[in-house]
Write a protein that holds these residues in place. Sequence first.
Motif, PDB file in Angstrom:
ATOM      1  N   SER A  61       1.573  -8.619   5.247  1.00 22.38           N
ATOM      2  CA  SER A  61       0.695  -8.360   4.104  1.00 22.38           C
ATOM      3  C   SER A  61       1.255  -9.049   2.863  1.00 22.38           C
ATOM      4  O   SER A  61       2.467  -9.254   2.735  1.00 22.38           O
ATOM      5  N   PHE A  62       0.329  -9.405   1.950  1.00 20.77           N
ATOM      6  CA  PHE A  62       0.677 -10.226   0.775  1.00 20.77           C
ATOM      7  C   PHE A  62       0.099  -9.576  -0.480  1.00 20.77           C
ATOM      8  O   PHE A  62      -1.075  -9.196  -0.495  1.00 20.77           O
ATOM      9  N   HIS A  63       0.932  -9.478  -1.510  1.00 24.33           N
ATOM     10  CA  HIS A  63       0.551  -8.727  -2.725  1.00 24.33           C
ATOM     11  C   HIS A  63       1.132  -9.383  -3.969  1.00 24.33           C
ATOM     12  O   HIS A  63       2.134 -10.077  -3.902  1.00 24.33           O
ATOM     13  N   LEU A  64       0.492  -9.009  -5.093  1.00 25.16           N
ATOM     14  CA  LEU A  64       1.036  -9.480  -6.365  1.00 25.16           C
ATOM     15  C   LEU A  64       2.022  -8.462  -6.928  1.00 25.16           C
ATOM     16  O   LEU A  64       2.961  -8.812  -7.631  1.00 25.16           O
ATOM     17  N   SER A  65       1.788  -7.175  -6.590  1.00 21.25           N
ATOM     18  CA  SER A  65       2.650  -6.142  -7.172  1.00 21.25           C
ATOM     19  C   SER A  65       3.177  -5.228  -6.076  1.00 21.25           C
ATOM     20  O   SER A  65       2.698  -5.246  -4.939  1.00 21.25           O
ATOM     21  N   LEU A  66       4.164  -4.436  -6.471  1.00 22.37           N
ATOM     22  CA  LEU A  66       4.753  -3.494  -5.535  1.00 22.37           C
ATOM     23  C   LEU A  66       3.907  -2.219  -5.496  1.00 22.37           C
ATOM     24  O   LEU A  66       3.499  -1.759  -4.443  1.00 22.37           O
ATOM     25  N   ASP A  67       3.637  -1.675  -6.703  1.00 16.76           N
ATOM     26  CA  ASP A  67       2.875  -0.431  -6.724  1.00 16.76           C
ATOM     27  C   ASP A  67       1.495  -0.655  -7.343  1.00 16.76           C
ATOM     28  O   ASP A  67       1.130  -1.785  -7.659  1.00 16.76           O
ATOM     29  N   GLY A  68       0.753   0.439  -7.478  1.00 18.79           N
ATOM     30  CA  GLY A  68      -0.592   0.340  -8.044  1.00 18.79           C
ATOM     31  C   GLY A  68      -1.589  -0.147  -7.015  1.00 18.79           C
ATOM     32  O   GLY A  68      -1.223  -0.492  -5.893  1.00 18.79           O
ATOM     33  N   PRO A  69      -2.884  -0.213  -7.422  1.00 19.72           N
ATOM     34  CA  PRO A  69      -3.926  -0.651  -6.492  1.00 19.72           C
ATOM     35  C   PRO A  69      -3.653  -2.078  -6.005  1.00 19.72           C
ATOM     36  O   PRO A  69      -3.339  -2.943  -6.814  1.00 19.72           O
ATOM     37  N   GLY A  70      -3.767  -2.283  -4.709  1.00 14.46           N
ATOM     38  CA  GLY A  70      -3.541  -3.617  -4.139  1.00 14.46           C
ATOM     39  C   GLY A  70      -2.072  -3.966  -3.967  1.00 14.46           C
ATOM     40  O   GLY A  70      -1.741  -5.060  -3.508  1.00 14.46           O
ATOM     41  N   GLY A  71      -1.187  -3.043  -4.330  1.00 12.36           N
ATOM     42  CA  GLY A  71       0.246  -3.326  -4.220  1.00 12.36           C
ATOM     43  C   GLY A  71       0.774  -3.115  -2.811  1.00 12.36           C
ATOM     44  O   GLY A  71       0.082  -2.554  -1.945  1.00 12.36           O
TER      45      GLY A  71
END
Length: 605
Positions: A164-174
């Motif tokens: 999986s690939f994300h811009l952030s660690l937490d929060g929506p979409g993290g």
Amino acid sequence: MPTLWSQTLIPTARQDPAEAEVPSHRLMLRAGLIRQLGAGLYTYLPAGWRALHKAIEIVRQEMDAAGAAELLMPALEPIEIFADTKRDLEYGESLLQLEDRAGRRYALAPTHEEVITEAMRAYIESYRQLPLTLYQIQPKYRDEPRPRFGVLRSREFIMKDAYSFHLSLDGPGGLDETYDRMYRAYCRIFDRCGLPYEVVEAESGPIGGSASHEFMVICDTGEDTILKSDRGDYAANVQKCAIGERSWSFDGAPTGDLDEVHTPDCATIDEVCRFLKCKPSKMLKTLVYEASFPSGRDQVESQYVVAVVRGDHDVNPSKLRTAVDSVQPGVLSVDLAPEQAARQDGFAVGYVGPHALLGRSDKTLVFVDRDAAQGEGFWVTGANKADHHVRHFNWNRELLEPLGKTAGDRVIVADVRNARDGDPSPTAAGGTLTAVRGIEVGHVFKLGTKYSDAMGFTVSDKNQRQCPVIMGCYGIGLGRILAAAIETSHDQDGIIWPPAIAPYSVHIVPIKFEGELCKTCLAVAERLEAAGIDVLIDDRAERPGVKFKDADLLGCPVRLTIGDKALAQNSVEFKRRGDRTSKGDLVKLDAVVEEVAKSLSQVTT
Ligand code: ATP
Ligand code: MG
């Protein structure tokens, strides 16, 4: 369509295969599910493949439901794919390598972090395209030092691996959100497969990363050791398991003069203890490791690291590696030093004591476990001379004072041993750790930016700034699902399949496959199949006893026996595999489908 035994290949065997050490391996061979081709290489025969296929379908459905998209990557990876991450070096001899006719080098994929990152880097440019989770179900290759236990530890095995690939660690979409979703999907997968499992904290190994959990099936034949707190708030793989509060101090008066003793023919701790009449807990076990670090392109540089634990304890290589990394960041691997090289470099391997550090011109470091970092008390350890040990070793007198100002930099106290049964639990609630064995069927990791940093994979955020992509990865061993199910569910007669992954839900055994009996078999099978229940009919001209034995061995959840006596009452004999209370009750022909469906769903829930 029901399967006729004569039209498939289920080569059952009466005798236990000599090479099989654990029940699942023995039963998978005997029930004709797998055939060995070479060390750690197996053919899934038709019934084995059906069971595997059912597990694959459950995994696929849950991955799709969790929002992951399926793809397929090649098992053959050009070796250059590892240029940035250096994982070829990290995997070391476990990586199977080969060369093509033009001399180009390849690895057979042990996992696919680099390949997926390379592809994503090519297509994903903006935060708008994230988060994204991709997965595949595909063979993996590892040159395991000891392939054994059948498909539990093989060299080629089918894995579901998701990334999986994300811009952030937490929060929506993290990452945290997807990690939790995957974690829950894994719980559903193993619940549906009927596996009794536990989730434990885990070490991330050569895949790297910051947080990880393993899904373990607890059973005595498992290769992993798991420690669980009696307070129920902590469970971890021994590779990772922290230990609760332990005090240490190098202060304390020596118990006597350092006394060198000739200890001939004492190769093990127990032999030394017997010879010197001391307990292993009074010995310092001193082992020489080699830590490697990257140095320029494709080059590694290594350095000795000495680990000291009490004689009754074991060094934990992952903890040692973490301890080394905290002093000298960037460590690639920490392995026992090759004996010959260590000898040449002045270590009396087998008789090393912590004071081996004195007089060395290199930068060797000593890592001492807290329980061994005690100034008080009587210590026996190696004398740094073959066949000799010392008594009354005192840390201050023998090592720290002679090292002087450099002592603090070269002797480091850390948690570097394996936790064991009876140790204090590390959580706030306190409690005591108990050791059990388990089979790792799945593993989820928070990788962080390890791969995106190494491979230069960034995306632009809302403010057009380039940010490294945060990754997670999630593996499941499909073959291990089957083997772990069998390990935890069998009896002396054979396998007792959880219904969801049984090769067939129903095994019909006609006393004779002729005339009215044959017709009834086919009619019952047809109705079951129409209701979505898969059927095997034993159409062989074998004695009923032989067929019953094979049915028990193969372990399908429901056995229907069709003979003249039952048929005279318009009935079949109904038996649930593994249920001692189910002795072959008569069930009317027109109620068979309903009874079978009820029975299968009962066992599932
Ligand atoms: P192990 O510690 O047992 O060697 P691993 O931690 O190296 O396994 P991962 O890299 O986490 O394995 O791989 C994901 C999953 O693949 C594991 O959870 C396991 O179910 C499966 N797996 C790994 N190695 C093997 C093997 N040699 N044979 C069969 N399945 C395997
Ligand atoms: Mg693992």
